[in-house]
Write a protein that holds these residues in place. Structure first.
Motif, PDB file in Angstrom:
ATOM      1  N   ALA A   1      40.580  50.213  37.674  1.00  0.00           N
ATOM      2  CA  ALA A   1      42.022  50.388  37.498  1.00  0.00           C
ATOM      3  C   ALA A   1      42.740  50.363  38.841  1.00  0.00           C
ATOM      4  CB  ALA A   1      42.310  51.694  36.771  1.00  0.00           C
ATOM      5  N   ARG A   2      42.147  50.982  39.853  1.00  0.00           N
ATOM      6  CA  ARG A   2      42.758  50.961  41.186  1.00  0.00           C
ATOM      7  C   ARG A   2      42.729  49.558  41.779  1.00  0.00           C
ATOM      8  NH1 ARG A   2      43.481  56.119  43.795  1.00  0.00           N
ATOM      9  NH2 ARG A   2      42.658  57.739  42.430  1.00  0.00           N
ATOM     10  N   GLN A   3      41.657  48.822  41.481  1.00  0.00           N
ATOM     11  CA  GLN A   3      41.567  47.444  41.976  1.00  0.00           C
ATOM     12  C   GLN A   3      42.677  46.609  41.378  1.00  0.00           C
ATOM     13  OE1 GLN A   3      40.036  44.698  39.839  1.00  0.00           O
ATOM     14  NE2 GLN A   3      40.620  43.232  41.411  1.00  0.00           N
TER      15      GLN A   3
ATOM     16  N   ALA B   1      33.270  50.195  41.926  1.00  0.00           N
ATOM     17  CA  ALA B   1      33.197  50.275  40.464  1.00  0.00           C
ATOM     18  C   ALA B   1      31.931  49.604  39.952  1.00  0.00           C
ATOM     19  CB  ALA B   1      34.431  49.631  39.839  1.00  0.00           C
ATOM     20  N   TYR B   2      31.613  48.439  40.508  1.00  0.00           N
ATOM     21  CA  TYR B   2      30.393  47.743  40.099  1.00  0.00           C
ATOM     22  C   TYR B   2      29.148  48.546  40.474  1.00  0.00           C
ATOM     23  CZ  TYR B   2      33.172  43.598  38.999  1.00  0.00           C
ATOM     24  OH  TYR B   2      34.066  42.717  38.463  1.00  0.00           O
ATOM     25  N   ALA B   3      29.187  49.222  41.614  1.00  0.00           N
ATOM     26  CA  ALA B   3      28.058  50.066  42.022  1.00  0.00           C
ATOM     27  C   ALA B   3      27.877  51.230  41.041  1.00  0.00           C
ATOM     28  CB  ALA B   3      28.274  50.584  43.437  1.00  0.00           C
ATOM     29  N   CYS B   4      28.984  51.829  40.610  1.00  0.00           N
ATOM     30  CA  CYS B   4      28.897  52.922  39.621  1.00  0.00           C
ATOM     31  C   CYS B   4      28.328  52.417  38.304  1.00  0.00           C
ATOM     32  CB  CYS B   4      30.276  53.540  39.393  1.00  0.00           C
ATOM     33  SG  CYS B   4      30.870  54.526  40.768  1.00  0.00           S
TER      34      CYS B   4
ATOM     35  N   GLY C   1      41.425  46.382  47.213  1.00  0.00           N
ATOM     36  CA  GLY C   1      41.057  46.001  45.858  1.00  0.00           C
ATOM     37  C   GLY C   1      39.611  45.550  45.770  1.00  0.00           C
ATOM     38  N   VAL C   2      39.146  44.837  46.792  1.00  0.00           N
ATOM     39  CA  VAL C   2      37.756  44.381  46.834  1.00  0.00           C
ATOM     40  C   VAL C   2      36.828  45.574  46.973  1.00  0.00           C
ATOM     41  CG1 VAL C   2      36.090  43.026  48.156  1.00  0.00           C
ATOM     42  CG2 VAL C   2      38.394  42.153  47.789  1.00  0.00           C
TER      43      VAL C   2
END
Length: 75
Positions: free
Chosen positions: A34-36, A55-58, A48-49
């Protein structure tokens, strides 16, 4: 029939902690996405990156924990 209450309480405690941790990780992943999206719309930059990568790591950690749990059940 004899119930080992200490072992039952231990399994319950570990299950509760792991469940809360997985939900927390997944929530952090959704928040990062959402922040991205919001930072890309307003700034269009490196933050954003970084948010998307976090997010992908989580999500990857969540998937790894689920896969490990399935491995423990099957093995």
């Amino acid at each position: 029939m004899n119930i080992d209450w200490a072992a039952l309480a231990s399994v319950f405690g570990v299950s509760l902690v792991i469940t809360v941790a997985l939900v927390g990780l997944f929530t952090l992943g959704i928040t990062g996405l959402a922040r991205q999206a919001s930072s890309t719309a307003t700034q269009g930059g490196g933050s954003g990156v970084l948010a998307r990568g976090g997010a992908y790591a989580c999500f990857a950690l969540c998937a790894a924990a689920v896969a490990y749990g399935i491995y423990l059940i099957v093995a």
